[in-house]
Design a protein around this motif. Sequence first.
Motif: not given
Length: 304
Positions: A9-28
């Motif tokens: 994740l680029p530093a510019q997108f640090r604010s999005l890390q938790h949204h992306l992590r939530t997406g990964q957790e909910l994949d299944k």
Amino acid sequence: MAAAALPPLPAQFRSLQHHLRTGQELDKREPVVAYYCRLYAMQTGMKLDSKTPECRKFLSKLMDQLEAMKKQLGDNEAITQEIVGCAHVENYALKMFLYADNEDRAGQFHKNMIKSFYTASLLIDVLTVFGELSEENVQHRKYARWKAAYIHNCLKNGETPQPGPIGMEEEDYDAESEEASSSDLPTQVSQPSSSTYEPNMPTSNYTGIHIPPGAHAPANTPAEVPHSTGVTSNTVQPTPQNIPAVDPSLYSAQSAGDMRLTPEDFARAQKYCKYAGSALQYEDVSTAVQNLQKALKLLTTGRE
């Protein structure tokens, strides 16, 4: 369900890390919600930085994930129809919020409810892909994010949190600085320092949520129990739901002959019906009944 792994994740997108992590957790478990988490990250990332090489590479890979997910989800209404998708994500966010709020009001403070509060706030962020947030959702997001930070800090400091919106004050939890010491948290909780909280809600029923305090979330609430507790899904028993009383006048409701509904009225009525359908996916009869009553009242009286 997601495609190939994303680059760092680029530093510019640090604010999005938790949204992306939530997406990964909910994949299944909730692929539709996972899809919209990534779509939010994609749209927000494009606004943050779409020019530097590392950001362009990251966004390109994220776009590949989105296209792969959309193909696998096929003709799912929540993907093909925006209003259904919005209702689906909003209902899931509300389930997260209500689970955490009920635990909070019952004095049951634990890391899973912190995760639920914070995840609810992230999913309300995600709702912005469908347009401007309602004032109610703006307040829900502020409250959920404040509660997550407040309870986390209390538990970290060995203090007992106060349930409900009593004693509210600005909390600022820096997830980055606590990454190592709080690695056992289901999700790292953070509170952007730029946000402010306006303590102007009643203590008995927070800003328009029509499920009374103490009502329990359905057995299939999206908030999962951490694996370390040893609790398995087959130990959860269904709990009674509080069903709202139906307005007797709606039983014999008929449209007034000279009443003309606008296209906006039809759109709102359709939205309420979609919300009701989405609520039933979670066996939430109370929310379904409330939304159906709103739709019926709007169609028969022209008023909400």
